[in-house]
Design an enzyme around this catalytic site. Structure first.
Site, PDB file in Angstrom:
ATOM      1  N   ASP A  12     -17.409  49.113 -51.497  1.00 58.28           N
ATOM      2  CA  ASP A  12     -15.950  49.102 -51.614  1.00 58.28           C
ATOM      3  C   ASP A  12     -15.600  50.176 -52.635  1.00 58.28           C
ATOM      4  OD1 ASP A  12     -15.954  46.982 -49.909  1.00 58.28           O
ATOM      5  OD2 ASP A  12     -15.452  45.469 -51.395  1.00 58.28           O
ATOM      6  N   ASP A 131     -11.018  40.368 -40.089  1.00 55.32           N
ATOM      7  CA  ASP A 131     -11.074  39.406 -41.195  1.00 55.32           C
ATOM      8  C   ASP A 131     -10.607  38.064 -40.646  1.00 55.32           C
ATOM      9  OD1 ASP A 131     -11.823  41.472 -42.843  1.00 55.32           O
ATOM     10  OD2 ASP A 131      -9.815  41.819 -43.636  1.00 55.32           O
TER      11      ASP A 131
END
Lengths: 257, 212
Positions: A12, A131
């Site tokens: 990330d 997600d």
């Protein structure tokens, strides 16, 4: 012997630094992305995924430079996600040296974008990131919905149906993150992974919740995933990629050693 | 200084191919080009490819690289990668049937659908990831690469050459198939050496040093 199950470390990246959020909120610094990518490559990563979580638009360009630099010296597949909203974004990332881009929120608002991107660059270059969060209650049949904006916004869309739709529109792969498990270190939602893996004809990458090496094995054996993605267990050197692969091999999972 | 031409016909991402070739041949001049003269003058030619068969054939025609590619495949060290292997065959089943360059007799077929793995999960198409490459012949291109090394693949179609003597390696996914061919100055592979870590870089290095 056939196809190896892939281990994919995920970075990330926020404004040019590797960070890892726990449930997308508490963020810790984990280093320079180019150095981290180099280390993962040396340890035997099968692929590397960068998720750009940079919020400020003037720092967006940093991920392009990260990808360019990594692509010049790391010769394994690279995926970039975060902020991919139009065909021009896909082109820019591929031109910088990415092999695949992950499309998330933009697919929800405009599913045809996935088709457009796949038609332009081939399905092999298009990953749809999903997600998903469990919405069924105790005792009800399991059901998951997709969420956007880092897991904050519900959409009311069924995760399994959505996966199938994305595959139909030309996605080459599904990156499936359990929002219930992300950052918890208690393992993947293997029931979710399996439900999607059985529903789509394309590879599925399990993500969200890895805390130890058995979880990686479970993602393959119980979840039926084609690849497993993890971030924090590798960033903070709890385990090396090599240890993870050896553990999986010992558990009877076919990996590239 | 040697010149290596990476044939560019505006399909897909040649960045990784050219970067990987530059990485193993720091002293060579690597040109990403669709120019006939540059391809004709190059010492070696890398012919990558991506996308669907029909788009690939159309791009080859639109960029007028067909003659240069045919000539290079006859006379100088030539490395086909992925679609750059498939289009050397006669005919592909893709896009409802697509005639190819026909340098080698044989077909290009889609993987069989509907098979499941040991976990009961459908075998996914495309074949995406690291599979073992079983070397079928001794060849300078395999130098320093262990038999059954894993290389990175991404494809839904595979070649079925009529002449089995050109098969340089096979791989097993869904069914066994030819994943590399060799003929005189030509070598072509289904996998992506530019994405296959050390084994892939070694193969590219072997190509740069190859004197057929």
């Amino acid at each position: 012997m056939g196809l190896a199950k892939r281990i994919i470390p995920c970075l990330d990246v926020d404004a040019g630094r590797v960070v890892k959020g726990v449930k997308f909120v508490d963020i810790r610094d984990a280093g320079d992305p180019v150095e981290v990518a180099r280390r993962y490559n040396e340890e035997g990563a099968d692929e590397i995924t960068f998720l750009d979580i940079t919020a400020s638009s003037d720092e967006r360009e940093t991920i392009v430079h990260v990808v360019e630099e990594v692509a010049g010296e790391v010769f394994i597949p690279l995926t970039v996600g975060g902020g991919i909203r139009e065909v021009a974004d896909v082109r820019r990332m591929l031109k910088a040296g990415a092999d695949k881009v992950a499309i998330n929120t933009a697919a929800v608002f405009n599913p045809e974008f996935v088709k457009e991107a796949a038609d332009s660059f081939g399905s092999q270059a298009i990953v749809v990131a999903i997600d998903a969060k469990r919405v069924s209650g105790e005792g009800e049949p399991s059901r998951w919905e997709i969420f956007t904006h880092g897991g904050r916004k519900p959409t009311g869309i069924d995760a399994i149906e959505w996966s199938q739709k994305m595959a139909d529109l030309g996605a080459g792969e599904i990156l499936l993150t359990s929002m219930d498990r992300d950052g918890t270190k208690i393992g993947f939602d293997n029931e979710l992974t399996r439900a999607v893996a059985e529903a789509v004809p394309i590879p599925v990458i399990a993500s969200g919740g890895v805390g130890d090496l058995d979880h990686l094995v479970d993602g393959i054996k119980l979840g039926g995933a084609d690849a497993v993605l993890a971030a924090s267990i590798f960033h903070f050197a709890e385990y090396s990629i090599g240890e993870a692969k050896q553990h999986m091999a010992d558990a009877g999972v076919e990996v590239r050693l | 200084m040697e010149t290596i031409a990476v044939v560019d016909y505006n399909l897909g991402n040649l960045h990784s191919v050219s970067k990987a070739v530059e990485h193993v041949a720091p002293d060579a001049r690597v040109l990403v080009t669709d120019d006939h003269a540059q391809i004709a003058q190059a010492d070696r030619v890398v012919f990558p490819g991506q996308g669907a068969a029909r788009d690939c054939m159309k791009a080859i025609s639109d960029h007028h690289v067909e003659a240069a590619v045919r000539e290079a495949a006859e006379v100088k060290p030539f490395l086909g990668i992925c679609m750059g292997l498939q289009v050397l065959m006669e005919y592909s089943d893709e896009n409802g049937g697509t005639p190819l360059l026909d340098l080698f007799p044989g077909q290009v077929r889609h993987f069989a659908r509907g098979r499941v793995d040991d976990n009961g999960v459908p075998l996914k198409i495309p074949h995406m990831g690291w599979s073992q490459v079983n070397q079928a012949i001794d060849h300078p291109m395999w130098q320093g690469i262990d038999d059954q090394s894993r290389f990175y693949f991404v494809h839904s179609y595979y070649i079925v050459p009529d002449d089995k003597s050109i098969v340089a390696a096979t791989t097993d996914y869904i069914d066994p198939f030819a994943c590399a061919i060799a003929s005189d100055n030509l070598f072509a592979v289904q996998f992506h050496p530019e994405k296959s870590a050390d084994a892939g870089l070694q193969l590219l290095k072997n190509f740069v040093n190859w004197k057929p």
